[in-house]
Design a protein around this motif. Structure first.
Motif, PDB file in Angstrom:
ATOM      1  N   MET A   1       4.579 -68.791  39.047  1.00 48.36           N
ATOM      2  CA  MET A   1       4.913 -68.676  37.647  1.00 48.36           C
ATOM      3  C   MET A   1       6.199 -67.873  37.557  1.00 48.36           C
ATOM      4  SD  MET A   1       2.805 -66.470  34.751  1.00 48.36           S
ATOM      5  CE  MET A   1       1.328 -67.347  35.069  1.00 48.36           C
ATOM      6  N   GLY A   2       7.124 -68.336  36.755  1.00 47.79           N
ATOM      7  CA  GLY A   2       8.363 -67.618  36.530  1.00 47.79           C
ATOM      8  C   GLY A   2       8.415 -67.133  35.097  1.00 47.79           C
TER       9      GLY A   2
ATOM     10  N   GLY B   1       7.139 -60.950  27.441  1.00 46.29           N
ATOM     11  CA  GLY B   1       7.263 -61.185  28.884  1.00 46.29           C
ATOM     12  C   GLY B   1       6.304 -60.329  29.691  1.00 46.29           C
ATOM     13  N   CYS B   2       6.182 -59.058  29.339  1.00 45.38           N
ATOM     14  CA  CYS B   2       5.253 -58.162  30.055  1.00 45.38           C
ATOM     15  C   CYS B   2       3.814 -58.638  29.933  1.00 45.38           C
ATOM     16  CB  CYS B   2       5.378 -56.736  29.530  1.00 45.38           C
ATOM     17  SG  CYS B   2       6.828 -55.862  30.100  1.00 45.38           S
ATOM     18  N   LEU B   3       3.426 -59.089  28.756  1.00 45.89           N
ATOM     19  CA  LEU B   3       2.057 -59.578  28.569  1.00 45.89           C
ATOM     20  C   LEU B   3       1.797 -60.831  29.396  1.00 45.89           C
ATOM     21  CD1 LEU B   3       1.606 -58.976  24.744  1.00 45.89           C
ATOM     22  CD2 LEU B   3       0.556 -57.701  26.618  1.00 45.89           C
ATOM     23  N   ILE B   4       2.782 -61.716  29.472  1.00 44.83           N
ATOM     24  CA  ILE B   4       2.637 -62.919  30.289  1.00 44.83           C
ATOM     25  C   ILE B   4       2.513 -62.542  31.763  1.00 44.83           C
ATOM     26  CG2 ILE B   4       3.807 -65.024  31.067  1.00 44.83           C
ATOM     27  CD1 ILE B   4       5.033 -65.143  28.190  1.00 44.83           C
ATOM     28  N   VAL B   5       3.338 -61.591  32.219  1.00 43.99           N
ATOM     29  CA  VAL B   5       3.269 -61.137  33.609  1.00 43.99           C
ATOM     30  C   VAL B   5       1.897 -60.548  33.905  1.00 43.99           C
ATOM     31  CG1 VAL B   5       4.163 -59.454  35.270  1.00 43.99           C
ATOM     32  CG2 VAL B   5       5.758 -60.755  33.842  1.00 43.99           C
ATOM     33  N   LEU B   6       1.421 -59.653  33.046  1.00 46.98           N
ATOM     34  CA  LEU B   6       0.102 -59.036  33.268  1.00 46.98           C
ATOM     35  C   LEU B   6      -1.003 -60.086  33.326  1.00 46.98           C
ATOM     36  CD1 LEU B   6       0.284 -55.877  30.987  1.00 46.98           C
ATOM     37  CD2 LEU B   6       0.069 -55.936  33.480  1.00 46.98           C
ATOM     38  N   HIS B   7      -0.978 -61.040  32.428  1.00 45.86           N
ATOM     39  CA  HIS B   7      -1.992 -62.092  32.413  1.00 45.86           C
ATOM     40  C   HIS B   7      -1.918 -62.912  33.711  1.00 45.86           C
ATOM     41  CE1 HIS B   7      -4.820 -64.926  30.729  1.00 45.86           C
ATOM     42  NE2 HIS B   7      -4.015 -65.911  31.092  1.00 45.86           N
ATOM     43  N   GLY B   8      -0.725 -63.264  34.140  1.00 46.50           N
ATOM     44  CA  GLY B   8      -0.567 -64.033  35.379  1.00 46.50           C
ATOM     45  C   GLY B   8      -1.081 -63.287  36.590  1.00 46.50           C
ATOM     46  N   VAL B   9      -0.716 -62.015  36.726  1.00 43.71           N
ATOM     47  CA  VAL B   9      -1.144 -61.215  37.874  1.00 43.71           C
ATOM     48  C   VAL B   9      -2.659 -61.021  37.864  1.00 43.71           C
ATOM     49  CG1 VAL B   9      -1.011 -58.901  38.905  1.00 43.71           C
ATOM     50  CG2 VAL B   9       1.081 -60.067  38.160  1.00 43.71           C
ATOM     51  N   ARG B  10      -3.214 -60.733  36.701  1.00 40.01           N
ATOM     52  CA  ARG B  10      -4.667 -60.545  36.600  1.00 40.01           C
ATOM     53  C   ARG B  10      -5.447 -61.804  36.955  1.00 40.01           C
ATOM     54  NH1 ARG B  10      -4.846 -57.068  31.027  1.00 40.01           N
ATOM     55  NH2 ARG B  10      -4.223 -55.095  31.968  1.00 40.01           N
TER      56      ARG B  10
ATOM     57  N   VAL C   1       3.836 -64.120  40.501  1.00 45.08           N
ATOM     58  CA  VAL C   1       4.713 -64.080  39.338  1.00 45.08           C
ATOM     59  C   VAL C   1       6.089 -63.581  39.756  1.00 45.08           C
ATOM     60  CG1 VAL C   1       5.050 -63.120  37.024  1.00 45.08           C
ATOM     61  CG2 VAL C   1       2.734 -63.611  37.830  1.00 45.08           C
ATOM     62  N   MET C   2       7.107 -64.355  39.414  1.00 47.97           N
ATOM     63  CA  MET C   2       8.496 -63.963  39.619  1.00 47.97           C
ATOM     64  C   MET C   2       9.091 -63.679  38.244  1.00 47.97           C
ATOM     65  SD  MET C   2       9.713 -66.724  42.439  1.00 47.97           S
ATOM     66  CE  MET C   2      11.180 -65.826  42.888  1.00 47.97           C
TER      67      MET C   2
ATOM     68  N   LEU D   1      14.884 -53.572  37.080  1.00 46.22           N
ATOM     69  CA  LEU D   1      13.830 -54.575  36.953  1.00 46.22           C
ATOM     70  C   LEU D   1      12.763 -54.367  38.019  1.00 46.22           C
ATOM     71  CD1 LEU D   1      12.677 -57.169  35.669  1.00 46.22           C
ATOM     72  CD2 LEU D   1      14.144 -58.470  37.226  1.00 46.22           C
ATOM     73  N   ALA D   2      13.168 -54.141  39.259  1.00 46.26           N
ATOM     74  CA  ALA D   2      12.214 -53.923  40.353  1.00 46.26           C
ATOM     75  C   ALA D   2      11.342 -52.703  40.081  1.00 46.26           C
ATOM     76  CB  ALA D   2      12.953 -53.776  41.673  1.00 46.26           C
ATOM     77  N   MET D   3      11.935 -51.638  39.559  1.00 44.12           N
ATOM     78  CA  MET D   3      11.166 -50.422  39.254  1.00 44.12           C
ATOM     79  C   MET D   3      10.162 -50.695  38.127  1.00 44.12           C
ATOM     80  SD  MET D   3      14.159 -47.523  39.738  1.00 44.12           S
ATOM     81  CE  MET D   3      13.733 -46.761  38.243  1.00 44.12           C
ATOM     82  N   GLN D   4      10.550 -51.487  37.119  1.00 40.06           N
ATOM     83  CA  GLN D   4       9.645 -51.806  36.021  1.00 40.06           C
ATOM     84  C   GLN D   4       8.475 -52.662  36.500  1.00 40.06           C
ATOM     85  OE1 GLN D   4      12.681 -53.617  33.491  1.00 40.06           O
ATOM     86  NE2 GLN D   4      12.120 -52.158  31.889  1.00 40.06           N
ATOM     87  N   LEU D   5       8.723 -53.486  37.519  1.00 39.87           N
ATOM     88  CA  LEU D   5       7.704 -54.424  37.971  1.00 39.87           C
ATOM     89  C   LEU D   5       6.715 -53.835  38.967  1.00 39.87           C
ATOM     90  CD1 LEU D   5       9.859 -57.631  38.365  1.00 39.87           C
ATOM     91  CD2 LEU D   5       8.297 -57.037  36.513  1.00 39.87           C
ATOM     92  N   LEU D   6       7.013 -52.676  39.555  1.00 42.93           N
ATOM     93  CA  LEU D   6       6.097 -52.082  40.534  1.00 42.93           C
ATOM     94  C   LEU D   6       4.664 -51.988  40.014  1.00 42.93           C
ATOM     95  CD1 LEU D   6       8.184 -49.299  42.295  1.00 42.93           C
ATOM     96  CD2 LEU D   6       7.235 -51.374  43.307  1.00 42.93           C
ATOM     97  N   PRO D   7       4.440 -51.419  38.819  1.00 38.17           N
ATOM     98  CA  PRO D   7       3.047 -51.332  38.356  1.00 38.17           C
ATOM     99  C   PRO D   7       2.457 -52.684  37.947  1.00 38.17           C
ATOM    100  CG  PRO D   7       4.533 -50.383  36.724  1.00 38.17           C
ATOM    101  CD  PRO D   7       5.360 -50.731  37.932  1.00 38.17           C
ATOM    102  N   LEU D   8       3.298 -53.702  37.769  1.00 33.29           N
ATOM    103  CA  LEU D   8       2.810 -55.015  37.347  1.00 33.29           C
ATOM    104  C   LEU D   8       2.480 -55.917  38.528  1.00 33.29           C
ATOM    105  CD1 LEU D   8       5.336 -55.744  34.442  1.00 33.29           C
ATOM    106  CD2 LEU D   8       3.031 -54.805  34.275  1.00 33.29           C
ATOM    107  N   ASN D   9       2.799 -55.480  39.755  1.00 32.61           N
ATOM    108  CA  ASN D   9       2.515 -56.256  40.967  1.00 32.61           C
ATOM    109  C   ASN D   9       3.125 -57.657  40.909  1.00 32.61           C
ATOM    110  OD1 ASN D   9       1.487 -56.568  43.532  1.00 32.61           O
ATOM    111  ND2 ASN D   9      -0.446 -57.429  42.811  1.00 32.61           N
ATOM    112  N   SER D  10       4.388 -57.723  40.520  1.00 28.14           N
ATOM    113  CA  SER D  10       5.105 -59.001  40.483  1.00 28.14           C
ATOM    114  C   SER D  10       6.464 -58.818  41.138  1.00 28.14           C
ATOM    115  CB  SER D  10       5.235 -59.512  39.049  1.00 28.14           C
ATOM    116  OG  SER D  10       5.868 -58.549  38.251  1.00 28.14           O
ATOM    117  N   ASN D  11       7.199 -59.900  41.293  1.00 26.05           N
ATOM    118  CA  ASN D  11       8.426 -59.885  42.076  1.00 26.05           C
ATOM    119  C   ASN D  11       9.659 -60.094  41.216  1.00 26.05           C
ATOM    120  OD1 ASN D  11       6.905 -59.882  44.576  1.00 26.05           O
ATOM    121  ND2 ASN D  11       6.389 -61.991  44.054  1.00 26.05           N
TER     122      ASN D  11
END
Length: 113
Positions: free
Chosen positions: A1-2, A10-19, A24-25, A35-45
């Motif tokens: 998923m991109g 966007g954050c809600l979509i990422v969280l839903h995808g990871v869960r 998720v890219m 961006l990489a620092m923001q994504l660390l807690p979301l477990n996405s790339n």
């Protein structure tokens, strides 16, 4: 998923995808290190817009609507594209086709892609 865009939608979509165990890219127009620092807690790339669109079967677009012209056409070919853009004249500026209700945001995105 991109996911292209990392605002609230966007954050809600990422969280839903990871869960739901999706890879998720995520791409946005900001600095890739931030961006990489923001994504660390979301477990996405983090990814470039091109990589997020090209490497994913489903692409979610959640950017300011006025930025839809910056979407990569070739990278989106043969993909399911979900338009999560919201037109806000105060942020996007006036767009006559939308203001006159002659088109929807999805129709303009489809015409571009």
């Amino acid at each position: 998923m991109g996911v292209i865009g990392l605002g609230l939608i966007g954050c809600l979509i990422v969280l839903h995808g990871v869960r739901n165990s999706h890879e998720v890219m995520v791409s946005n127009s900001r600095d890739q290190t931030l961006l990489a620092m923001q994504l660390l807690p979301l477990n996405s790339n983090p990814a470039s817009r091109k990589d997020a669109a090209r490497s994913s079967g489903v692409v979610f677009i959640a950017v300011l609507f006025s930025k839809y012209h910056s979407l990569l056409v070739q990278a989106s070919v043969q993909k399911m594209v979900v338009n999560a853009n919201i037109y806000c004249p105060n942020c996007d500026g006036p767009i006559s086709k939308l203001d006159s209700t002659k088109a929807t945001t999805s129709e303009l995105v489809v015409a571009h892609l």
